[in-house]
Design an enzyme around this catalytic site. Structure first.
Site, PDB file in Angstrom:
ATOM      1  N   GLU A  18       0.835  -1.211   0.000  1.00  0.00           N
ATOM      2  CA  GLU A  18       0.000   0.000   0.000  1.00  0.00           C
ATOM      3  C   GLU A  18       0.867   1.256   0.000  1.00  0.00           C
ATOM      4  OE1 GLU A  18      -2.731   1.398  -0.281  1.00  0.00           O
ATOM      5  OE2 GLU A  18      -4.403   0.058   0.136  1.00  0.00           O
ATOM      6  N   ASN A 148     -10.111   5.423   2.179  1.00  0.00           N
ATOM      7  CA  ASN A 148      -9.321   5.229   0.967  1.00  0.00           C
ATOM      8  C   ASN A 148      -9.591   6.352  -0.027  1.00  0.00           C
ATOM      9  OD1 ASN A 148      -7.489   2.953   0.840  1.00  0.00           O
ATOM     10  ND2 ASN A 148      -9.267   1.626   1.124  1.00  0.00           N
ATOM     11  N   ASP A 199     -10.397   1.303  -3.812  1.00  0.00           N
ATOM     12  CA  ASP A 199      -9.235   1.379  -2.923  1.00  0.00           C
ATOM     13  C   ASP A 199      -8.520   2.709  -3.176  1.00  0.00           C
ATOM     14  OD1 ASP A 199      -7.014   0.762  -1.206  1.00  0.00           O
ATOM     15  OD2 ASP A 199      -7.404  -1.358  -1.524  1.00  0.00           O
TER      16      ASP A 199
END
Length: 293
Positions: A18, A148, A199
């Site tokens: 991430e 997100n 996301d």
């Protein structure tokens, strides 16, 4: 789709890759394996991946200046000395709450930072989205499950974010001078009937929002009107977040994850957790530097 080239930028496998962020001054991509507390870095020109053990969950990085970076972790915002890797806590965020950790984050054009928190087990409504600017911290949105898609228009007048659990990508007016939201958020994209989950996102100079669709095996691009304008197939089921990279910010790096998969599912998704390069034409831009004082 035939002109799209998706290649492996790093074959280092992250459980939860991430938070990619590109530093044009050093031509280096940074990203995280959140749950394993690792910061990774690799130059675009190649070479080995450097792995920095942070000893706590961390998810986002921003440049302060040539010597320092700001990292969002499960205890707050830490200043990182680039030369030594030393972390110094600057601003605690939910440091006493062992349930939560940091998640998605991005710097507003004015130098303010929006940073999200969430439950380590995705506990419902356990997280929030905060605003940090020159040492001041405010909670913007509470009762967030998975924050997100935080990103901003180039002029700083619009902010985007989502609570992934809702399937709704939100858009809200923003003060260009402070990065604070103005008015009530409105739905920009309703993704509830589509495959996968919203996301991480970045917004290019043309106002196109590039989103990694977790569980959807795609990176999706939405125009300023919220309509889908492009879908780029990915070789993994769980792409997690894109970042503009390259000398002209004209390519996309995308992290991914194997988190949540069974052994059998991982065998069917062998590149899960690797980091990819998308050689597609994008009119990207570099991240602003964050102002901590």
């Amino acid at each position: 789709m035939s002109e799209t080239i998706v290649s492996v930028f790093s074959d280092h496998v992250c459980q939860l890759g991430e938070g990619p962020s590109y530093d044009p001054a050093t031509e280096t991509l940074y990203w995280f394996d959140i749950v394993n507390g690792q910061l990774l870095e690799k130059r675009l020109s190649g070479g080995a991946v450097k792995i920095h053990e942070l000893h706590q969950m961390a998810s986002a990085i921003a440049v302060i200046d040539d010597r320092r970076q700001l990292i969002a972790t499960e205890t707050g915002l830490h200043v990182r000395d680039v030369a030594t890797g030393k972390l110094t806590l600057h601003t605690p965020i939910e440091a006493d709450n062992t349930v939560t950790r940091s998640n998605d984050s991005r710097v507003h054009p004015c130098g303010a930072l929006w940073v999200g928190t969430m439950g380590k087990g995705e506990e419902k409504a356990a997280g929030s989205i905060y605003w940090f600017f020159k040492g001041e911290l405010r909670r913007l949105y509470a009762d967030i499950t998975v924050p997100n898609s935080i990103c901003f228009s180039e002029d700083g007048s619009i902010a985007y974010y989502t609570d992934t659990s809702t399937g709704l990508l939100m858009r809200v007016g923003c003060d260009p001078a402070t990065g604070l939201p103005v008015g009530e958020p409105k739905v920009f994209v309703d993704h509830r009937s589509a495959k996968g989950y919203i996301d991480g996102s970045v917004l290019d100079r043309d106002g196109i929002l590039w989103n990694a669709c977790w569980g959807g095996s795609v990176v999706e691009a939405y125009g300023p009107d919220g309509k889908l304008v492009r879908s780029v197939a990915m070789p993994v089921t769980q792409p997690s977040c894109p970042a503009f990279v390259g000398g002209n910010a004209d390519r996309l790096a995308v992290t991914s994850a194997w988190s949540g998969k069974s052994e059998k599912q991982r065998l069917l998704d062998p590149q899960a957790g690797m980091t990819f390069m998308l050689d597609i034409p994008v009119n990207g831009r570099f991240e602003p530097r964050v102002l901590i004082a």
